[in-house]
Scaffold this motif. Structure first.
Motif, short mmCIF file in Angstrom:
data_model
loop_
_atom_site.label_atom_id
_atom_site.label_comp_id
_atom_site.label_asym_id
_atom_site.label_seq_id
_atom_site.Cartn_x
_atom_site.Cartn_y
_atom_site.Cartn_z
N HIS A 164 7.71 7.02 -3.63
CA HIS A 164 7.71 5.56 -3.57
C HIS A 164 6.46 5.07 -2.83
CE1 HIS A 164 11.71 5.69 -5.08
NE2 HIS A 164 12.32 5.93 -3.94
N ILE A 165 6.14 5.71 -1.73
CA ILE A 165 4.97 5.32 -0.94
C ILE A 165 3.69 5.53 -1.74
CG2 ILE A 165 3.60 5.91 1.10
CD1 ILE A 165 6.37 6.56 2.45
N ASN A 166 3.58 6.67 -2.39
CA ASN A 166 2.38 6.95 -3.19
C ASN A 166 2.23 5.96 -4.34
OD1 ASN A 166 1.62 9.10 -1.56
ND2 ASN A 166 2.71 10.60 -2.81
N ALA A 167 3.34 5.61 -4.98
CA ALA A 167 3.30 4.64 -6.08
C ALA A 167 2.82 3.28 -5.57
CB ALA A 167 4.67 4.51 -6.73
N ARG A 168 3.32 2.87 -4.43
CA ARG A 168 2.89 1.61 -3.84
C ARG A 168 1.40 1.65 -3.53
NH1 ARG A 168 -0.13 -0.04 0.31
NH2 ARG A 168 0.31 -2.16 0.88
N ASN A 169 0.94 2.74 -2.96
CA ASN A 169 -0.48 2.86 -2.61
C ASN A 169 -1.37 2.82 -3.85
OD1 ASN A 169 0.12 2.98 0.09
ND2 ASN A 169 0.01 5.20 0.20
N LYS B 278 -0.49 2.12 -14.68
CA LYS B 278 -0.01 2.50 -13.34
C LYS B 278 1.02 1.48 -12.86
CE LYS B 278 -3.96 5.07 -11.64
NZ LYS B 278 -4.99 5.18 -10.59
N ALA B 279 0.74 0.22 -13.09
CA ALA B 279 1.69 -0.83 -12.68
C ALA B 279 3.02 -0.66 -13.39
CB ALA B 279 1.10 -2.21 -12.96
N ASN B 280 2.99 -0.34 -14.66
CA ASN B 280 4.23 -0.13 -15.41
C ASN B 280 5.00 1.08 -14.90
OD1 ASN B 280 3.97 -2.35 -17.09
ND2 ASN B 280 2.78 -1.23 -18.61
N SER C 68 -1.72 -0.79 -5.13
CA SER C 68 -2.42 -1.72 -4.25
C SER C 68 -3.93 -1.57 -4.34
CB SER C 68 -1.96 -1.55 -2.80
OG SER C 68 -2.37 -0.30 -2.29
N HIS C 69 -4.39 -0.48 -4.95
CA HIS C 69 -5.83 -0.22 -5.06
C HIS C 69 -6.29 -0.14 -6.51
CE1 HIS C 69 -5.95 0.46 -0.79
NE2 HIS C 69 -4.96 1.31 -0.90
N SER C 70 -5.47 -0.64 -7.43
CA SER C 70 -5.80 -0.51 -8.84
C SER C 70 -5.29 -1.72 -9.62
CB SER C 70 -5.15 0.76 -9.40
OG SER C 70 -5.34 0.84 -10.78
N CYS C 71 -5.99 -2.03 -10.69
CA CYS C 71 -5.54 -3.09 -11.60
C CYS C 71 -5.16 -2.49 -12.94
CB CYS C 71 -6.64 -4.12 -11.78
SG CYS C 71 -7.00 -5.04 -10.29
N VAL D 164 4.98 2.23 -11.85
CA VAL D 164 5.59 1.84 -10.57
C VAL D 164 6.78 0.91 -10.83
CG1 VAL D 164 5.21 0.58 -8.42
CG2 VAL D 164 3.48 2.18 -9.25
N PHE D 165 6.64 0.01 -11.76
CA PHE D 165 7.74 -0.89 -12.11
C PHE D 165 8.98 -0.10 -12.53
CE2 PHE D 165 10.04 -3.64 -15.09
CZ PHE D 165 10.26 -4.74 -14.27
N GLU D 166 8.79 0.98 -13.25
CA GLU D 166 9.91 1.81 -13.70
C GLU D 166 10.59 2.54 -12.53
OE1 GLU D 166 8.49 4.34 -16.82
OE2 GLU D 166 8.03 2.63 -18.13
N ARG D 167 9.90 2.69 -11.42
CA ARG D 167 10.46 3.35 -10.23
C ARG D 167 11.39 2.43 -9.44
NH1 ARG D 167 7.98 8.05 -8.17
NH2 ARG D 167 9.13 7.59 -6.27
N ILE D 168 11.32 1.13 -9.68
CA ILE D 168 12.04 0.17 -8.84
C ILE D 168 13.54 0.45 -8.75
CG2 ILE D 168 12.70 -2.27 -8.62
CD1 ILE D 168 9.82 -2.94 -9.52
N PRO D 169 14.25 0.73 -9.83
CA PRO D 169 15.69 1.00 -9.68
C PRO D 169 15.98 2.18 -8.74
CG PRO D 169 15.17 0.59 -11.98
CD PRO D 169 13.86 0.71 -11.25
#
Length: 55
Positions: A13-18, A28-30, A21-24, A32-37
């Motif tokens: 979770h921490i690595n996904a957040r990091n 990658k955003a998708n 925060s440093h990428s557009c 991380v979004f899939e990790r939310i549940p």
């Protein structure tokens, strides 16, 4: 009593957040979004453990 049941998952979770925060990067955003549940389940578990530890 351990407060965090699955340390490896929390590190994920921490690595996904990091990463986001440093990428557009949309992929990658998708990812991380899939990790939310899973994060939500882990956060609720941690909250319950904290409540039980202080009771």
């Amino acid at each position: 009593m351990a407060l965090i049941a699955e340390a490896e998952r929390w590190m994920g979770h921490i690595n996904a957040r990091n990463e986001t925060s440093h990428s557009c990067d949309a992929s990658k955003a998708n990812a991380v979004f899939e990790r939310i549940p899973g994060f939500l389940l882990d956060a609720r578990d941690l909250l319950q453990r904290l409540i039980n530890a202080t009771a």
